[in-house]
Design a protein around this motif. Structure first.
Motif, PDB file in Angstrom:
ATOM      1  N   CYS A   1       0.871  -1.180   0.000  1.00 34.04           N
ATOM      2  CA  CYS A   1       0.000   0.000   0.000  1.00 34.04           C
ATOM      3  C   CYS A   1       0.901   1.221   0.000  1.00 34.04           C
ATOM      4  O   CYS A   1       2.097   1.133   0.268  1.00 34.04           O
ATOM      5  N   THR A   2       0.340   2.353  -0.305  1.00 37.50           N
ATOM      6  CA  THR A   2       1.150   3.567  -0.450  1.00 37.50           C
ATOM      7  C   THR A   2       1.769   4.006   0.877  1.00 37.50           C
ATOM      8  O   THR A   2       2.882   4.522   0.898  1.00 37.50           O
ATOM      9  N   THR A   3       1.063   3.789   1.985  1.00 40.27           N
ATOM     10  CA  THR A   3       1.618   4.185   3.283  1.00 40.27           C
ATOM     11  C   THR A   3       2.766   3.263   3.678  1.00 40.27           C
ATOM     12  O   THR A   3       3.768   3.707   4.244  1.00 40.27           O
ATOM     13  N   SER A   4       2.639   1.962   3.388  1.00 41.90           N
ATOM     14  CA  SER A   4       3.732   1.024   3.679  1.00 41.90           C
ATOM     15  C   SER A   4       4.974   1.373   2.862  1.00 41.90           C
ATOM     16  O   SER A   4       6.102   1.223   3.344  1.00 41.90           O
ATOM     17  N   LEU A   5       4.781   1.831   1.640  1.00 44.13           N
ATOM     18  CA  LEU A   5       5.931   2.222   0.830  1.00 44.13           C
ATOM     19  C   LEU A   5       6.635   3.416   1.456  1.00 44.13           C
ATOM     20  O   LEU A   5       7.871   3.477   1.473  1.00 44.13           O
ATOM     21  N   GLU A   6       5.869   4.358   2.002  1.00 46.15           N
ATOM     22  CA  GLU A   6       6.489   5.491   2.704  1.00 46.15           C
ATOM     23  C   GLU A   6       7.234   5.008   3.939  1.00 46.15           C
ATOM     24  O   GLU A   6       8.314   5.507   4.267  1.00 46.15           O
TER      25      GLU A   6
ATOM     26  N   GLU B   1      -0.619  -2.385  -9.467  1.00 46.99           N
ATOM     27  CA  GLU B   1      -0.433  -2.294  -8.015  1.00 46.99           C
ATOM     28  C   GLU B   1       1.014  -2.550  -7.606  1.00 46.99           C
ATOM     29  O   GLU B   1       1.350  -2.408  -6.422  1.00 46.99           O
ATOM     30  N   HIS B   2       1.862  -2.978  -8.531  1.00 50.27           N
ATOM     31  CA  HIS B   2       3.261  -3.321  -8.211  1.00 50.27           C
ATOM     32  C   HIS B   2       3.302  -4.343  -7.081  1.00 50.27           C
ATOM     33  O   HIS B   2       4.104  -4.224  -6.140  1.00 50.27           O
ATOM     34  N   ALA B   3       2.428  -5.343  -7.172  1.00 53.03           N
ATOM     35  CA  ALA B   3       2.297  -6.282  -6.055  1.00 53.03           C
ATOM     36  C   ALA B   3       1.769  -7.630  -6.525  1.00 53.03           C
ATOM     37  O   ALA B   3       1.207  -7.757  -7.618  1.00 53.03           O
ATOM     38  N   SER B   4       1.940  -8.635  -5.681  1.00 48.79           N
ATOM     39  CA  SER B   4       1.289  -9.923  -5.897  1.00 48.79           C
ATOM     40  C   SER B   4      -0.011  -9.926  -5.101  1.00 48.79           C
ATOM     41  O   SER B   4      -0.101  -9.318  -4.029  1.00 48.79           O
ATOM     42  N   GLN B   5      -1.014 -10.623  -5.623  1.00 48.42           N
ATOM     43  CA  GLN B   5      -2.317 -10.648  -4.983  1.00 48.42           C
ATOM     44  C   GLN B   5      -2.976 -11.996  -5.203  1.00 48.42           C
ATOM     45  O   GLN B   5      -2.576 -12.767  -6.074  1.00 48.42           O
TER      46      GLN B   5
ATOM     47  N   LEU C   1      -0.372  -2.497   8.373  1.00 40.72           N
ATOM     48  CA  LEU C   1      -1.498  -2.523   7.442  1.00 40.72           C
ATOM     49  C   LEU C   1      -2.114  -1.136   7.321  1.00 40.72           C
ATOM     50  O   LEU C   1      -1.940  -0.287   8.191  1.00 40.72           O
ATOM     51  N   SER C   2      -2.867  -0.949   6.246  1.00 39.83           N
ATOM     52  CA  SER C   2      -3.635   0.277   6.070  1.00 39.83           C
ATOM     53  C   SER C   2      -5.077  -0.118   5.799  1.00 39.83           C
ATOM     54  O   SER C   2      -5.342  -1.216   5.317  1.00 39.83           O
TER      55      SER C   2
END
Length: 260
Positions: free
Chosen positions: A102-107, A155-159, A177-178
């Motif tokens: 998520c964007t907050t985790s990237l920060e 999303e630059h992610a696996s899901q 988590l967010s």
């Protein structure tokens, strides 16, 4: 009567422009009509090609997919940086941590990357390609475990199921988590099945869970329940809580961390 219906349907489109997905019940409450009347409105809008019915509710026809990660990263960016800085203070030397894509985790990852002495002691689990790349695919931390699955390039992610199943086999000290929304009853909710399944599984495999949400997420409800806030250990937010709410959260054994 026709004008009244038209105005209501125009309001529905405005409401749907503000959230990715909404339910029939939420739209009925927002417009002050019965669920039956709302279903008729949604049927008319669907037949007109303006909305589309998806799992969990309805969405604007031209915004069915999630808002891309790169666009979300630009929203409330300053607040996310403050929250990430406060959340980083909860990471201890030698922790095994789970970082949701998520964007907050990237920060948060960017903050941790600035403290090499700490980062080199951490075992990181993530489904975020962006976070894995930032940590040089594990070269900058003690170890990095990538939770694989179907790759979502936007999303630059696996899901998906495989990602969540892989996570069931690990245990971490802290999961970061967010949430898409947190309502007045302190229920954390989300819009998408994969996100909600990931977060619910994270709650089970973490010793402590850190919920990172900016002030815009409060007093809102998405369509799928993640959990009650009482299942989290920390709430990290820029929102200044009232004394009453602060006491209530403390009574749930949740620690409020104000990001300033």
């Amino acid at each position: 009567m026709a004008n009244k219906s038209q105005r209501r349907r125009e309001k529905i489109l405005v409401l749907l422009s503000q959230v990715p997905i909404s339910s029939t019940q939420q739209l009925a409450a927002a417009t002050g009509v019965s669920a039956e009347t709302m279903r008729k409105d949604l049927d008319a809008l669907s037949e007109g090609g303006q909305i589309i019915k998806v799992h969990g509710g309805v969405a604007l026809a031209n915004t069915v997919s999630a808002i891309p990660f790169d666009l979300r990263a630009q929203k409330n960016a300053e607040l996310k940086m403050k929250i990430a800085g406060a959340a980083a203070g909860l990471v201890a030397q030698g922790d095994a941590i789970l970082m949701e894509s998520c964007t907050t985790s990237l920060e948060l990852a960017k903050v941790l990357a600035q403290d090499q002495n700490l980062l080199q002691t951490l075992i990181v689990f993530t489904n975020s390609l962006a976070i894995a790349s930032l940590f040089s695919n594990g070269a900058k931390c003690k170890k990095l475990f990538f939770l694989g699955g179907w790759v979502n390039l936007e999303e630059h992610a696996s899901q998906g199921y495989q990602t969540t199943e892989m996570m069931r086999k690990v245990h971490v000290d802290k999961a970061f988590l967010s949430g898409a929304a947190i309502n007045n009853d302190l229920v954390v909710t989300g819009y998408y099945d994969d996100d909600v399944a990931f977060q619910q599984t994270a709650l089970k495999c973490a010793g402590e869970t850190v919920l990172m949400v900016d002030s815009s997420k409060f007093e809102n409800t998405a369509v799928l329940t993640v959990s009650h806030l009482s299942q989290m250990k920390f709430l990290v937010t820029d929102k200044m809580l009232s004394n009453e709410l602060n006491r209530h959260i403390a009574s749930l054994n949740v620690i409020y961390v104000h990001a300033q």
